[in-house]
Design an enzyme around this catalytic site. Structure first.
Site, PDB file in Angstrom:
ATOM      1  N   ASP A   1      -6.765  -5.995 -28.857  1.00  0.00           N
ATOM      2  CA  ASP A   1      -6.576  -5.803 -27.436  1.00  0.00           C
ATOM      3  C   ASP A   1      -7.011  -4.383 -27.088  1.00  0.00           C
ATOM      4  OD1 ASP A   1      -5.487  -6.520 -24.812  1.00  0.00           O
ATOM      5  OD2 ASP A   1      -3.993  -4.989 -25.268  1.00  0.00           O
TER       6      ASP A   1
ATOM      7  N   ASP B   1       2.640  12.275  -7.599  1.00  0.00           N
ATOM      8  CA  ASP B   1       2.212  11.069  -8.312  1.00  0.00           C
ATOM      9  C   ASP B   1       2.836  11.061  -9.702  1.00  0.00           C
ATOM     10  OD1 ASP B   1       0.971   8.896  -9.386  1.00  0.00           O
ATOM     11  OD2 ASP B   1      -1.077   9.539  -8.933  1.00  0.00           O
TER      12      ASP B   1
ATOM     13  N   GLU C   1      -1.256   8.095 -14.750  1.00  0.00           N
ATOM     14  CA  GLU C   1      -2.560   8.590 -14.308  1.00  0.00           C
ATOM     15  C   GLU C   1      -2.414   9.904 -13.542  1.00  0.00           C
ATOM     16  OE1 GLU C   1      -1.460   5.563 -13.911  1.00  0.00           O
ATOM     17  OE2 GLU C   1      -2.873   4.200 -14.897  1.00  0.00           O
TER      18      GLU C   1
ATOM     19  N   PHE D   1       2.838   7.848  -3.660  1.00  0.00           N
ATOM     20  CA  PHE D   1       1.874   6.751  -3.637  1.00  0.00           C
ATOM     21  C   PHE D   1       2.564   5.463  -3.214  1.00  0.00           C
ATOM     22  CE2 PHE D   1      -0.081   3.062  -5.633  1.00  0.00           C
ATOM     23  CZ  PHE D   1      -1.415   3.215  -5.279  1.00  0.00           C
ATOM     24  N   SER D   2       1.860   4.670  -2.420  1.00  0.00           N
ATOM     25  CA  SER D   2       2.374   3.349  -2.051  1.00  0.00           C
ATOM     26  C   SER D   2       1.227   2.350  -2.092  1.00  0.00           C
ATOM     27  CB  SER D   2       2.992   3.375  -0.649  1.00  0.00           C
ATOM     28  OG  SER D   2       1.987   3.471   0.340  1.00  0.00           O
ATOM     29  N   ALA D   3       1.579   1.103  -2.353  1.00  0.00           N
ATOM     30  CA  ALA D   3       0.566   0.049  -2.415  1.00  0.00           C
ATOM     31  C   ALA D   3      -0.077  -0.179  -1.054  1.00  0.00           C
ATOM     32  CB  ALA D   3       1.194  -1.243  -2.923  1.00  0.00           C
TER      33      ALA D   3
ATOM     34  N   THR E   1      -0.731   2.198   1.411  1.00  0.00           N
ATOM     35  CA  THR E   1      -1.732   3.221   1.755  1.00  0.00           C
ATOM     36  C   THR E   1      -2.738   3.446   0.635  1.00  0.00           C
ATOM     37  OG1 THR E   1      -0.390   5.031   0.858  1.00  0.00           O
ATOM     38  CG2 THR E   1      -0.024   4.396   3.169  1.00  0.00           C
TER      39      THR E   1
ATOM     40  N   MET F   1      -2.650   5.729  -1.446  1.00  0.00           N
ATOM     41  CA  MET F   1      -2.893   7.163  -1.518  1.00  0.00           C
ATOM     42  C   MET F   1      -1.584   7.880  -1.822  1.00  0.00           C
ATOM     43  SD  MET F   1      -5.440   8.052   1.683  1.00  0.00           S
ATOM     44  CE  MET F   1      -4.186   7.631   2.907  1.00  0.00           C
TER      45      MET F   1
END
Length: 694
Positions: free
Chosen positions: A319, A356, A360, A384-386, A388, A390
């Site tokens: 994997d 963040d 990453e 961070f939000s799904a 936006t 950003m």
């Protein structure tokens, strides 16, 4: 070494792994007088006929020893008692070999039990407060807090924080490892010690079912089952023994018919010397030692069959994420666009990543750790939000954003800004390299926002993995990388890692289909993985190696667990598997070959009185019939002791063709098995002939 670092290359001489030579999780594993003395009580217990039922060859020897004991009591003689004593020693040496092999596992288990001492656990209540409970009362799903200097109370996954953990009691490694929430370094083992910081662990195992519990059971051998190869060899040895019993039994009547009467004592000695006692005595020890060698490489085999299968592996499936590459994408570079000054871009990128907390995001801060932006007044972190896609920072007079290219472009345009022409080529270049582009933009005062540059997130191939794949290729093993990524990304990573083939956009069903296809073609397949989606493939593969840092589902599905979470460890697993098979074959060859000398020792001694012409077969010029018989019996016993270290250490393995391995086996152990008994029996005869009354 952290759990993500490749292991040093294994030794090729059959000795212990160089980085853990002489220890198993800190426990000595050498072969010497102390180990022999510790194994003796168990060796005597194994003299029970019930225990010897599993090794019919040694059971026959014991029956012969009982018979000669009775005969020596009825009609005492020096020859009778010499043969009797050495027949009993032959059986004892056989049980001693198995006891020494098992004793090494028991020594490891004793050190592991120290990890199971009940500890105080700080369990989190639903309202966030802590309560102190014993570790034995923890259940799956409980959250516990562990700080520096405290032991982790049970197996689990880190769900909050990052810490340095001492796992030396389990892995034998003195260097601490990093464990953190998210990614492929979140799994922790109960009983290990946190050296720094604070983490929150979600318990994943019920009391009595921890990884250490399973490890203790495995290294003690309580779950060891005989492999098909070992069973087949046992059947062969039992068949040969039955044939020799019939031959020697009929020889009694043949001798009687020819007036060369033979005593039961002499015939028993002949039988014991002719049956394959050497391999019969060492067979179990070879299998146990093979699993033990895996433990010393920090790999737990759930069965001996898995170790054997590893020796015949043709195809290795790996994997990508967390196995060939690190578990999370990491920042590798930041590229300025639109004429932005590189230093200004780097400072803005750090500011945009402060909120963040994803792996990453943390990797970006690590990449730019030397960049120290000026602090901004009244700064508010934008997580961070799904929605936006950003993250960033809002402060007095400045806004900084970082996120998906389309999201940041939309934000810039919505606020009246423009997108530079060189942004699209920069984003395209990162995508073509198999990476993920993140765009950074900022807004100063009332000015329109502007795009500053692109962050390149890439799958980072683990260090040294390409060289290890080259070793696998030299061993005749084809490597296939399996990933759910698109074909472009997959090809880039495959080329960088040096694998032979790649299966992109793979679903769990695709992995299963590939394994079954290879197996239908007659190939033995090994699979390395760490995720829940790898579990079906790990279960289907002939050898399924789960990473210790992987999910519980993966570890339950595989038939091996790698404590170091190093996918290239399969090189060592394959070598040990091949070493196990070669050792078994070598000692079988030796055992059969050394019977030839015993023919020349015992048969002339039996019949030379009646047929003087047979003295020509006494090519070793042994002193007397009694000395010849005794010397052969003594050699038959001593050779077992002499080969115990080889059975435990294993025959050295070097990558080569099957024909080369066979030729080497015949030259060393076949020819050696012919020569050694001639020399050994002759030397023993010189000593034994000095005994009065023999």
């Amino acid at each position: 070494m952290t759990a993500l670092s490749p292991s040093p290359a294994p030794s090729r001489d059959g000795d212990d792994h160089p980085r853990r030579a002489g220890t198993v999780g800190g426990t000595p594993v050498g072969f010497g007088r102390r180990q022999l003395l510790a194994a003796l009580p168990d060796a005597f217990r194994k003299l029970s006929p019930v225990a010897l039922l599993a090794t019919p060859v040694m059971l026959v020897v014991e029956i012969g020893a009982v018979a000669t004991t009775v005969l020596s009591i009825i009609d005492p003689s020096t020859l009778g008692w010499m043969v009797t004593v050495w027949l009993w020693l032959t059986v004892l040496f056989g049980t001693l070999a198995e006891s020494v092999a098992e004793g090494r596992g028991k020594a490891q288990a004793a050190s592991l039990r120290a990890l199971q001492a009940e500890t105080d656990a700080r369990r989190l209540r639903p309202d966030g407060t802590e309560e102190h409970v014993p570790s034995t009362s923890l259940h799956q799903g409980d959250l516990v807090v562990v700080e520096a200097g405290e032991r982790i109370p049970g197996d689990g996954d880190v769900v909050e924080g990052v810490a340095s953990v001492d796992e030396s009691a389990v892995t034998g490694e003195s260097a601490p490892v990093i464990r953190e929430s998210g990614g492929d370094r979140s799994a922790v083992t109960g009983g290990t010690e946190v050296l720094s910081d604070r983490i929150v662990v979600r318990i994943t195992a019920e009391p009595g079912h921890s990884f250490v519990d399973r490890m203790i059971a495995l290294v003690e051998g309580s779950e060891r089952q005989r492999t098909p190869n070992e069973i087949a060899l046992n059947v062969l040895l039992a068949s040969l023994t039955a044939i020799f019993v019939a031959v020697v039994g009929s020889l009694y009547f043949v001798a009687d018919y020819s007036d060369a009467h033979q005593s039961v004592l002499v015939l028993t000695a002949l039988l014991v010397c002719l049956i394959p006692t050497t391999i019969g005595a060492l067979l179990s020890a070879i299998g146990i030692a093979g699993m033990d060698r895996l433990v010393r490489r920090n790999v737990l085999a759930m069965s001996g069959r898995a170790v054997e299968a590893a020796g015949d592996v043709d195809v290795l499936l790996l994997d990508k994420t967390g196995t060939i590459t690190y578990g999370n994408r990491r920042a590798s570079e930041v590229v300025a666009v639109g004429g932005t000054v590189q230093r200004y871009l780097e400072e803005a990128t750090v500011l945009a990543s402060l909120a963040d907390e994803t792996p990453e995001g943390r990797s970006i801060v690590e990449l730019l750790e030397g960049v120290q932006p000026e602090p901004l007044a009244d700064a508010v972190l934008v997580e961070f939000s799904a929605a936006t896609r950003m993250s960033g920072l809002d402060a007095a007079g400045r806004q900084v954003r970082k996120g998906a290219a389309s999201a940041v472009e939309a934000w810039v345009r919505a606020e009246g800004g423009t997108v530079p022409d060189d942004l699209a080529p920069a984003v395209q270049r990162v995508s073509e390299l198999g990476g993920t582009p993140l765009v950074v933009a900022d807004r100063v005062g009332t000015d329109a926002p502007r795009v500053l540059g692109v962050v390149h997130l890439k799958d980072v191939v683990k260090e040294g993995i390409r060289e290890r794949f080259e070793e696998l290729r030299a061993m005749g093993i084809r490597t296939v990388m399996i990933t759910g990524d698109n074909a472009v990304t997959a090809r880039v990573i495959a080329a960088e890692a040096g694998v032979d083939d790649v299966l992109a956009e793979a679903t769990p069903e695709d992995k299963l289909a590939l394994i079954r296809s290879e197996q239908r073609g007659g190939r033995m397949v090994a699979m390395c993985g760490d995720g829940t989606n790898d579990a079906p493939a790990l279960a289907q593969a002939d050898v399924g190696v789960a990473m210790n840092t992987g999910t519980m589902a993966a570890k339950e599905a595989g038939n091996m667990v790698d404590l170091d979470s190093d996918p290239t460890k399969l090189i060592e697993v394959v070598e040990i598997g091949k070493q196990l098979l070669i050792t078994r074959g070598a000692l079988t060859t030796f055992s059969v070959a050394n019977d030839v000398a015993k023919y020349f020792a015992i048969l002339p001694a039996m019949f030379v009185g009646t047929f003087p012409q047979l003295d020509v077969l006494n090519i070793m010029r042994l002193s007397s019939p009694a000395s010849a018989i005794t010397s052969a019996v003594v050699f038959n016993a001593l050779i077992i002791v002499g080969l115990i270290p080889l059975a435990l250490r294993g025959v050295a393995y070097r990558p080569s063709s099957a024909s080369s391995l066979l030729r080497r086996n015949l030259l060393i152990y076949g020819v050696g098995g012919l020569i050694a008994p001639f020399l050994g029996i002759k030397l023993l005869d010189l000593v034994i002939s000095l005994i009065p009354g023999l």
